[in-house]
Design an enzyme around this catalytic site. Structure first.
Site, PDB file in Angstrom:
ATOM      1  N   ASN A   9       0.863  -1.181   0.000  1.00 19.86           N
ATOM      2  CA  ASN A   9       0.000   0.000   0.000  1.00 19.86           C
ATOM      3  C   ASN A   9       0.898   1.230   0.000  1.00 19.86           C
ATOM      4  O   ASN A   9       1.504   1.567   1.019  1.00 19.86           O
ATOM      5  CB  ASN A   9      -0.907  -0.023   1.244  1.00 19.86           C
ATOM      6  CG  ASN A   9      -1.766   1.206   1.354  1.00 19.86           C
ATOM      7  OD1 ASN A   9      -1.906   1.980   0.408  1.00 19.86           O
ATOM      8  ND2 ASN A   9      -2.374   1.402   2.519  1.00 19.86           N
ATOM      9  N   TRP A  10       0.977   1.905  -1.135  1.00 17.96           N
ATOM     10  CA  TRP A  10       1.877   3.043  -1.261  1.00 17.96           C
ATOM     11  C   TRP A  10       1.336   4.302  -0.587  1.00 17.96           C
ATOM     12  O   TRP A  10       2.064   5.291  -0.474  1.00 17.96           O
ATOM     13  CB  TRP A  10       2.156   3.339  -2.735  1.00 17.96           C
ATOM     14  CG  TRP A  10       2.912   2.265  -3.446  1.00 17.96           C
ATOM     15  CD1 TRP A  10       3.443   1.126  -2.910  1.00 17.96           C
ATOM     16  CD2 TRP A  10       3.229   2.225  -4.844  1.00 17.96           C
ATOM     17  NE1 TRP A  10       4.070   0.372  -3.886  1.00 17.96           N
ATOM     18  CE2 TRP A  10       3.954   1.028  -5.092  1.00 17.96           C
ATOM     19  CE3 TRP A  10       2.970   3.071  -5.919  1.00 17.96           C
ATOM     20  CZ2 TRP A  10       4.416   0.676  -6.357  1.00 17.96           C
ATOM     21  CZ3 TRP A  10       3.416   2.726  -7.184  1.00 17.96           C
ATOM     22  CH2 TRP A  10       4.139   1.555  -7.393  1.00 17.96           C
ATOM     23  N   LYS A  11       0.071   4.288  -0.209  1.00 21.62           N
ATOM     24  CA  LYS A  11      -0.568   5.444   0.437  1.00 21.62           C
ATOM     25  C   LYS A  11      -0.379   6.690  -0.441  1.00 21.62           C
ATOM     26  O   LYS A  11      -0.451   6.597  -1.665  1.00 21.62           O
ATOM     27  CB  LYS A  11      -0.055   5.603   1.861  1.00 21.62           C
ATOM     28  CG  LYS A  11      -0.243   4.303   2.668  1.00 21.62           C
ATOM     29  CD  LYS A  11       0.041   4.458   4.131  1.00 21.62           C
ATOM     30  CE  LYS A  11      -0.142   3.116   4.832  1.00 21.62           C
ATOM     31  NZ  LYS A  11       0.039   3.239   6.304  1.00 21.62           N
ATOM     32  N   HIS A  94      -9.405   0.796   5.111  1.00 20.60           N
ATOM     33  CA  HIS A  94      -8.133   0.956   5.820  1.00 20.60           C
ATOM     34  C   HIS A  94      -8.337   1.867   7.022  1.00 20.60           C
ATOM     35  O   HIS A  94      -9.148   2.802   6.994  1.00 20.60           O
ATOM     36  CB  HIS A  94      -7.078   1.538   4.878  1.00 20.60           C
ATOM     37  CG  HIS A  94      -5.696   1.492   5.417  1.00 20.60           C
ATOM     38  ND1 HIS A  94      -5.222   2.433   6.314  1.00 20.60           N
ATOM     39  CD2 HIS A  94      -4.670   0.622   5.214  1.00 20.60           C
ATOM     40  CE1 HIS A  94      -3.972   2.147   6.621  1.00 20.60           C
ATOM     41  NE2 HIS A  94      -3.610   1.055   5.971  1.00 20.60           N
ATOM     42  N   GLU A  96      -6.731   4.258   8.173  1.00 22.10           N
ATOM     43  CA  GLU A  96      -6.554   5.686   7.904  1.00 22.10           C
ATOM     44  C   GLU A  96      -7.798   6.282   7.260  1.00 22.10           C
ATOM     45  O   GLU A  96      -8.134   7.454   7.495  1.00 22.10           O
ATOM     46  CB  GLU A  96      -5.307   5.892   7.037  1.00 22.10           C
ATOM     47  CG  GLU A  96      -4.033   5.589   7.811  1.00 22.10           C
ATOM     48  CD  GLU A  96      -2.822   5.320   6.934  1.00 22.10           C
ATOM     49  OE1 GLU A  96      -1.751   5.044   7.499  1.00 22.10           O
ATOM     50  OE2 GLU A  96      -2.947   5.366   5.689  1.00 22.10           O
ATOM     51  N   GLU A 166      -5.125  -5.318  10.593  1.00 25.03           N
ATOM     52  CA  GLU A 166      -4.140  -4.288  10.864  1.00 25.03           C
ATOM     53  C   GLU A 166      -4.450  -3.628  12.206  1.00 25.03           C
ATOM     54  O   GLU A 166      -5.311  -2.741  12.276  1.00 25.03           O
ATOM     55  CB  GLU A 166      -4.184  -3.211   9.765  1.00 25.03           C
ATOM     56  CG  GLU A 166      -3.726  -3.699   8.408  1.00 25.03           C
ATOM     57  CD  GLU A 166      -3.339  -2.521   7.524  1.00 25.03           C
ATOM     58  OE1 GLU A 166      -2.224  -2.553   6.977  1.00 25.03           O
ATOM     59  OE2 GLU A 166      -4.127  -1.588   7.387  1.00 25.03           O
ATOM     60  N   GLY A 172       2.469   2.275  10.952  1.00 24.34           N
ATOM     61  CA  GLY A 172       3.331   3.444  10.828  1.00 24.34           C
ATOM     62  C   GLY A 172       3.975   3.885  12.127  1.00 24.34           C
ATOM     63  O   GLY A 172       4.575   4.958  12.195  1.00 24.34           O
ATOM     64  N   SER A 211       3.497  -2.261  10.236  1.00 21.32           N
ATOM     65  CA  SER A 211       4.965  -2.225  10.372  1.00 21.32           C
ATOM     66  C   SER A 211       5.607  -3.565   9.994  1.00 21.32           C
ATOM     67  O   SER A 211       6.495  -4.061  10.683  1.00 21.32           O
ATOM     68  CB  SER A 211       5.363  -1.816  11.792  1.00 21.32           C
ATOM     69  OG  SER A 211       4.893  -0.516  12.089  1.00 21.32           O
ATOM     70  N   GLY A 232       3.075  -1.329   4.283  1.00 20.75           N
ATOM     71  CA  GLY A 232       3.047   0.111   4.065  1.00 20.75           C
ATOM     72  C   GLY A 232       4.391   0.648   3.645  1.00 20.75           C
ATOM     73  O   GLY A 232       4.824   0.481   2.509  1.00 20.75           O
ATOM     74  N   GLY A 233       5.103   1.289   4.575  1.00 18.18           N
ATOM     75  CA  GLY A 233       6.347   1.976   4.254  1.00 18.18           C
ATOM     76  C   GLY A 233       7.385   1.132   3.552  1.00 18.18           C
ATOM     77  O   GLY A 233       8.078   1.610   2.646  1.00 18.18           O
TER      78      GLY A 233
END
Length: 250
Positions: A9-11, A94, A96, A166, A172, A211, A232-233
Site C-alpha cells: 500500500n503506497w498510500k 483501511h 486511515e 491491521e 506506521g 509495520s 506500508g512503508g
C-alpha cells in the site's frame, strides 16, 4: 492450500514517474515469487503502474473506491473507473480511511458490494485501536468489523475475499504485534468467517499488516492462519518489498 498474498500500500506516495521507476526495479526482484504480488498506488499513478507491470506477475490495486458506479460525487472514483484502468484489487476500510475520512462499517460494506459488482477483488481491513486493545475489546471490535463489513456477501463471493488484520496501534508506528498476537486475532477472524460462510472460510486469505518488514515477515508467515501481509512503508523501496515477497527464500 491458500496462496500467500503480499500487497504493498503506497498510500499518498509516488508520482507517475516514481511509480514507473519503482515497478521497473521491482519486476526482476519478484519474478519468481511463490506469493501473489500486488501493489496499490495512489489513483493518479494507477495507469502508469499498470503499464509498468504489464507482462509481469505483479497485480495492481487501488486504495479505495466509491460505492456508486457514477453520479454527482465530486472527488470520488468508482469501480468501473478502476476496472477501466486495469485494477484487479481494491483496499477497503483501511484504518486511515476510518480515522481521517469517516469510514464506518456501513460504508465499508457498501464499498465491498460495489467492488464485487465491478469484478474487483477486495482487501478488507479490520483492526482495533490501542485503547480498544488495552480495554480488552480487540476481538469484539474486530468481530463486529468483519460481520458488519461483509454483510450480504454470499459464500461463493467470499471465497475470493482477502481480509487484512491491521492493529491500528501498529500502523506506521514501528510497533508490531507479536506473531502470536497476530495469529490469535487472525484465527479469531477465521472462526468468525466460518460462522458466516462455513467451509468457505478455509479458503479465505487473511493478511497481517502493521509495520511489516523483512526482519519480521518470516515469523509472521510461519503462523498457521496468516496468509500474507499488507505492507506500508517498506513497500516504497523495491529491495525491501522484494525481501518481504520472497520471505520463503530466507
Amino acid at each position: 492450500m491458500r496462496r500467500p498474498i503480499i500487497a504493498g500500500n503506497w498510500k499518498m506516495h509516488n508520482t507517475t514517474a516514481e511509480a514507473r521507476d519503482l515497478v521497473t526495479l521491482l519486476r526482476p526482484l519478484v519474478g519468481k515469487a511463490g506469493a501473489e504480488v500486488v501493489v496499490c498506488p495512489p489513483f493518479t499513478a494507477i495507469a502508469a503502474t499498470v503499464n509498468a507491470a504489464s507482462g509481469s506477475n505483479i497485480s495492481v490495486g487501488a486504495q479505495d473506491l466509491f460505492w456508486e458506479d457514477k453520479g454527482a460525487y465530486t472527488g470520488e472514483v468508482s469501480g468501473p473507473m478502476l476496472r477501466d484502468l486495469g485494477c484487479r484489487y481494491v483496499i477497503i476500510g483501511h484504518s486511515e480511511r476510518r480515522q481521517y475520512f469517516g469510514e464506518t462499517d456501513a460504508t465499508v460494506n457498501k464499498k465491498l458490494l460495489a467492488a464485487y459488482r465491478n469484478k474487483l477483488l477486495p482487501i478488507v481491513c479490520v483492526g482495533e485501536t490501542l485503547a480498544e486493545r488495552e480495554a480488552g475489546h480487540a476481538l469484539e471490535v474486530v468481530g463486529r468489523q468483519v460481520r458488519e463489513g461483509l454483510k450480504g456477501l454470499e459464500p461463493d463471493q467470499a471465497r475470493d475475499l482477502v481480509v487484512a488484520y491491521e492493529p491500528v496501534w501498529a500502523i506506521g508506528t514501528g510497533r508490531t504485534a507479536t506473531a502470536a498476537d497476530a495469529q490469535e486475532v487472525i484465527a479469531f477472524i477465521r472462526r468468525t468467517l466460518a460462522e458466516m460462510y462455513g467451509e468457505v472460510a478455509r479458503a479465505i486469505r487473511i493478511q497481517y499488516g502493521g509495520s511489516v518488514k523483512p526482519g519480521n515477515i518470516v515469523e509472521l508467515m510461519d503462523q498457521p492462519d496468516i496468509d500474507g501481509a499488507l505492507v506500508g512503508g517498506a513497500s516504497l523501496d523495491a529491495v525491501s518489498f522484494a525481501a518481504i515477497v520472497n520471505y520463503d527464500e530466507k
